[in-house]
Scaffold this motif. Structure first.
Motif, PDB file in Angstrom:
ATOM      1  N   ASN A 122      53.453  38.157  36.996  1.00 24.23           N
ATOM      2  CA  ASN A 122      52.508  39.203  37.406  1.00 24.23           C
ATOM      3  C   ASN A 122      52.116  39.147  38.882  1.00 24.23           C
ATOM      4  O   ASN A 122      52.174  40.176  39.561  1.00 24.23           O
ATOM      5  N   PRO A 123      51.723  37.957  39.410  1.00 20.69           N
ATOM      6  CA  PRO A 123      51.308  37.923  40.813  1.00 20.69           C
ATOM      7  C   PRO A 123      52.439  38.353  41.754  1.00 20.69           C
ATOM      8  O   PRO A 123      52.213  39.063  42.733  1.00 20.69           O
ATOM      9  N   VAL A 124      53.681  37.927  41.433  1.00 21.37           N
ATOM     10  CA  VAL A 124      54.815  38.283  42.285  1.00 21.37           C
ATOM     11  C   VAL A 124      55.037  39.794  42.228  1.00 21.37           C
ATOM     12  O   VAL A 124      55.295  40.449  43.234  1.00 21.37           O
ATOM     13  N   ARG A 125      54.900  40.336  40.990  1.00 17.17           N
ATOM     14  CA  ARG A 125      55.085  41.768  40.810  1.00 17.17           C
ATOM     15  C   ARG A 125      54.100  42.546  41.677  1.00 17.17           C
ATOM     16  O   ARG A 125      54.436  43.493  42.359  1.00 17.17           O
ATOM     17  N   TRP A 126      52.841  42.089  41.631  1.00 15.11           N
ATOM     18  CA  TRP A 126      51.814  42.765  42.423  1.00 15.11           C
ATOM     19  C   TRP A 126      52.080  42.611  43.909  1.00 15.11           C
ATOM     20  O   TRP A 126      51.885  43.539  44.698  1.00 15.11           O
ATOM     21  N   THR A 127      52.516  41.417  44.298  1.00 11.22           N
ATOM     22  CA  THR A 127      52.796  41.187  45.713  1.00 11.22           C
ATOM     23  C   THR A 127      53.897  42.133  46.177  1.00 11.22           C
ATOM     24  O   THR A 127      53.804  42.752  47.238  1.00 11.22           O
ATOM     25  N   ILE A 199      41.099  45.557  50.558  1.00 13.99           N
ATOM     26  CA  ILE A 199      41.561  44.303  49.955  1.00 13.99           C
ATOM     27  C   ILE A 199      41.755  43.301  51.082  1.00 13.99           C
ATOM     28  O   ILE A 199      42.514  43.559  52.016  1.00 13.99           O
ATOM     29  N   VAL A 200      41.032  42.176  51.006  1.00 15.64           N
ATOM     30  CA  VAL A 200      41.182  41.158  52.053  1.00 15.64           C
ATOM     31  C   VAL A 200      41.931  39.935  51.562  1.00 15.64           C
ATOM     32  O   VAL A 200      42.379  39.111  52.357  1.00 15.64           O
ATOM     33  N   ALA A 201      42.080  39.777  50.248  1.00 13.56           N
ATOM     34  CA  ALA A 201      42.868  38.656  49.718  1.00 13.56           C
ATOM     35  C   ALA A 201      43.273  38.969  48.292  1.00 13.56           C
ATOM     36  O   ALA A 201      42.648  39.783  47.618  1.00 13.56           O
ATOM     37  N   GLY A 202      44.323  38.323  47.867  1.00 12.63           N
ATOM     38  CA  GLY A 202      44.783  38.493  46.507  1.00 12.63           C
ATOM     39  C   GLY A 202      46.016  39.371  46.445  1.00 12.63           C
ATOM     40  O   GLY A 202      46.440  39.917  47.464  1.00 12.63           O
ATOM     41  N   PRO A 203      46.630  39.519  45.277  1.00 12.77           N
ATOM     42  CA  PRO A 203      46.146  38.924  44.044  1.00 12.77           C
ATOM     43  C   PRO A 203      46.431  37.421  43.986  1.00 12.77           C
ATOM     44  O   PRO A 203      47.469  36.992  44.449  1.00 12.77           O
ATOM     45  N   SER A 204      45.483  36.669  43.435  1.00 12.38           N
ATOM     46  CA  SER A 204      45.687  35.242  43.246  1.00 12.38           C
ATOM     47  C   SER A 204      46.600  35.054  42.036  1.00 12.38           C
ATOM     48  O   SER A 204      47.032  36.030  41.426  1.00 12.38           O
ATOM     49  N   ALA A 205      46.865  33.781  41.694  1.00 11.33           N
ATOM     50  CA  ALA A 205      47.724  33.501  40.539  1.00 11.33           C
ATOM     51  C   ALA A 205      47.145  34.115  39.267  1.00 11.33           C
ATOM     52  O   ALA A 205      47.869  34.407  38.317  1.00 11.33           O
TER      53      ALA A 205
ATOM     54  N   GLU B  96      47.975  29.181  52.514  1.00 10.44           N
ATOM     55  CA  GLU B  96      49.159  29.926  52.951  1.00 10.44           C
ATOM     56  C   GLU B  96      48.926  31.434  52.777  1.00 10.44           C
ATOM     57  O   GLU B  96      49.244  32.236  53.651  1.00 10.44           O
ATOM     58  N   ARG B  97      48.335  31.816  51.616  1.00 12.17           N
ATOM     59  CA  ARG B  97      48.030  33.229  51.378  1.00 12.17           C
ATOM     60  C   ARG B  97      47.052  33.747  52.431  1.00 12.17           C
ATOM     61  O   ARG B  97      47.224  34.815  52.988  1.00 12.17           O
ATOM     62  N   GLU B  98      46.041  32.918  52.696  1.00 17.41           N
ATOM     63  CA  GLU B  98      45.015  33.301  53.674  1.00 17.41           C
ATOM     64  C   GLU B  98      45.650  33.493  55.045  1.00 17.41           C
ATOM     65  O   GLU B  98      45.323  34.432  55.767  1.00 17.41           O
ATOM     66  N   ARG B  99      46.589  32.609  55.365  1.00 23.31           N
ATOM     67  CA  ARG B  99      47.250  32.702  56.676  1.00 23.31           C
ATOM     68  C   ARG B  99      47.998  34.029  56.787  1.00 23.31           C
ATOM     69  O   ARG B  99      47.945  34.700  57.813  1.00 23.31           O
TER      70      ARG B  99
END
Lengths: 241, 215
Positions: A122-127, A199-205, B96-99
Motif C-alpha cells: 500500500n505505501p509504495v502504491r500511494w507513493t 501534504i507535508v509528509a506521508g504516507p507512512s508505512a 530519509e522520507r523527511e529528507r
C-alpha cells in the motif's frame, strides 16, 4: 606517558575500544579481565577509561527527553492498525463492480494491471500515485504559463482582493490523517484542498499522511470537515509526546 | 541509565506478552505499549530530535511488533535488542522520507546558514563556530553534553546513545544498527574522539564537566 611495551600495541588498540563497555560493566568476564590487566600497565588507557567513566556519569545525569504513552494515542494506534489490516481482505473480495460487466482483451489487461497493483504494498502504491500526480503537476506547470498569455475573455477581470484559490499552504497546525484504502489520489488531494491544507509528509508505512493547514486555519474545523467525509478513516491533530 | 539485568520472571513476562500479542491479544499489546513505548520514545526522540515526528515512527514500530511478535525468536537475542533494531530502522526510514519531502526547507536552512542567523536557540547555536565562548557561557553545564551530541553525525550520536545512555553491549548495538561488532567499537571510538574535541575547544573534558556538574 604510555608505558605499554611496543609489542602490545595491538592489545592497546583492542582494549582501548572496549573501554566504554568496561565503564558500563557490559563486558564478558574474560574481556573484563583483559581490560583490567591492561589498565594496570597503560597510563594512557587508564586516563581514557577515567574519561569514559566521567562520560557515563554525564549521560546518567542529563535530563532525558520523555515520551508519555496515553490511552488516546493507543486508541489512535489501534484504529490505524485496523485500517491497515483492511486491505489484506481485498484479494478475497469480488472484483470491482465497474469491471464485472466488461469483457474482452482490454478489460483483461486492465484486470491484470489491477492484480499487479494489488501485489504492491500500500505505501509504495500511494507513493507511486503521488509521484505520478507530481509529474502531471509539473507538466501542467509547464503548460499553464503559455495558457496565461491568452488574453482574458471580454468582460472578465480580476481584482487584487479576489480569491485566487489554490493557495492552501502552510504555517498552520498539523493533522495526521488516514484515508480509506479505496480513496483515489484525486480524492485525497481534493479533500486536502477543501480544508486549505497541504501534504507535508506521508504516507507512512501505516498509510498516515501529515497535513499542514494554512495560516489562520484551525485544527478543530478541519478535523470536523475531514471526519465528516467517508473517505477519512482517522483525523487527529499532531501533538507532542 | 543502563537497563537492569533481566530477572527470569521479567523474561518470562516479556515472552508471555509477545506470545499473546502474536496471537492477536489486544490487552497484551496494550500492556506492552505502556511498558515499552517510553523507552522506545526516548530513543526515537534522540534520533529524530523532533517530537512531532516521534509519534508517527512510534506507530510504525508498534505496528511491526503487532504484526511480527509471533516471529520473534528468543534464542537469537534479547527482545529489547530486536525492538530497538526495529525502532532504529524505522527512524532511519522516516529521516530519509523527511529528507525527500523537505527540499524547500533545506534550501531555507542553507540560506539561513549563509546569513548566520540560526532559526532556533540552544543546540543550533552550537553549530555556529564563530561564537564558541558565548555559546558555552549561554548553556547550563548539564546541557553541554547535549550540545556536543547534537554536533555529531546521526551514526556517531546513535552509537554513543546506545552504549552510554541505553547501556547496550557492543554485540547488541551491532544487532540493532545492523553492522559488525568491530565496526561498532571503532564507531564509538571515533564518536568519542569528536565529542572530546568539541568539548576541549570549549575548555572542557568529560572528567572536568562531570566534576563541575557534581559540585
Amino acid at each position: 606517558m604510555n608505558t605499554q611495551p611496543q609489542s602490545s600495541a595491538q592489545e592497546h588498540d583492542t582494549v582501548r575500544e572496549l573501554l566504554p563497555w568496561h565503564a558500563r560493566q557490559h563486558l564478558e568476564p574474560s574481556e573484563q579481565a583483559r581490560v583490567e590487566r591492561h589498565l594496570g600497565e597503560c597510563d594512557d588507557c587508564a586516563d581514557a577509561f577515567a574519561e569514559d567513566v566521567a562520560l557515563a556519569q554525564l549521560f546518567d545525569r542529563r535530563a532525558e527527553p520523555a515520551w508519555q504513552p496515553s490511552e488516546a494515542h493507543f486508541e489512535r494506534l489501534m484504529a490505524m492498525i485496523d485500517a491497515a489490516a483492511e486491505p489484506t481482505a481485498a484479494p478475497a473480495a469480488p472484483a470491482e463492480p465497474g469491471l464485472q460487466n466488461r469483457s474482452g482483451r482490454e478489460s483483461g489487461r486492465f484486470s491484470d494491471w489491477l492484480e499487479w497493483l494489488r501485489t504492491i504494498p500500500n505505501p509504495v502504491r500511494w507513493t507511486l500515485a503521488v509521484e505520478t500526480f507530481a509529474i502531471a503537476g509539473l507538466a501542467m506547470a509547464l503548460i499553464l504559463p503559455r495558457a496565461a498569455q491568452v488574453p482574458p475573455e471580454p468582460g472578465l477581470f480580476q481584482t487584487y482582493s479576489q480569491e485566487t484559490g489554490a493557495t492552501p499552504a502552510g504555517a498552520g497546525p498539523r493533522l495526521r490523517v488516514v484515508f480509506a484504502p479505496t480513496t483515489t489520489v484525486v480524492e485525497v488531494l481534493t479533500l486536502t484542498r477543501s480544508v486549505s491544507a497541504q501534504i507535508v509528509a506521508g504516507p507512512s508505512a501505516l498509510g498516515v499522511y501529515t497535513l499542514e493547514l494554512g495560516a489562520g486555519q484551525t485544527a478543530e474545523t478541519a478535523i470536523k470537515t475531514l471526519r465528516g467525509d467517508t473517505h477519512v478513516v482517522l483525523a487527529e491533530p499532531v501533538t507532542g509526546p | 541509565m543502563p537497563p537492569p539485568e533481566m530477572t527470569p520472571e521479567a523474561m518470562a513476562h516479556e515472552l508471555d506478552l509477545l506470545r499473546r500479542i502474536g496471537a492477536g491479544d489486544r490487552e497484551a499489546f496494550k500492556t506492552f505499549y505502556f511498558e515499552y513505548s517510553p523507552r522506545i520514545g526516548r530513543f526515537l526522540l534522540k534520533m529524530l530530535k523532533h517530537p512531532e515526528r516521534v509519534e508517527e515512527v512510534m506507530n510504525d514500530v508498534l505496528m511491526t511488533v503487532w504484526q511480527s511478535a509471533a516471529q520473534f525468536d528468543p534464542a537469537k537475542g534479547r527482545f529489547t535488542t530486536w525492538l530497538f533494531g526495529i525502532a532504529h530502522n524505522k527512524a532511519l526510514k522516516s529521516l530519509e522520507r523527511e529528507r525527500r519531502y523537505s527540499v524547500e526547507q533545506a534550501v531555507d536552512t542553507r540560506d539561513d546558514a549563509d546569513g548566520g542567523h540560526p532559526l532556533e536557540d540552544g543546540p543550533e547555536a552550537a553549530q555556529d563556530p564563530s561564537t564558541p565562548e558565548k555559546t558555552v557561557l549561554g548553556w547550563e553545564l548539564g546541557d553541554l553534553l547535549g550540545a556536543a551530541l547534537d554536533r555529531l553525525s546521526l551514526e556517531h550520536r546513535t552509537v554513543l546513545e546506545l552504549a552510554f545512555a541505553e547501556g547496550r553491549s557492543y554485540q547488541e548495538i551491532a544487532e540493532i544498527i545492523g553492522c559488525p561488532p568491530n565496526t561498532v567499537k571503532t564507531r564509538v571510538f571515533h564518536a568519542k574522539k569528536k565529542l572530546h574535541e568539541w568539548l576541549e575547544r570549549r575548555g572542557y573534558s568529560p572528567t572536568l564537566l562531570a566534576q563541575e556538574t557534581l559540585s
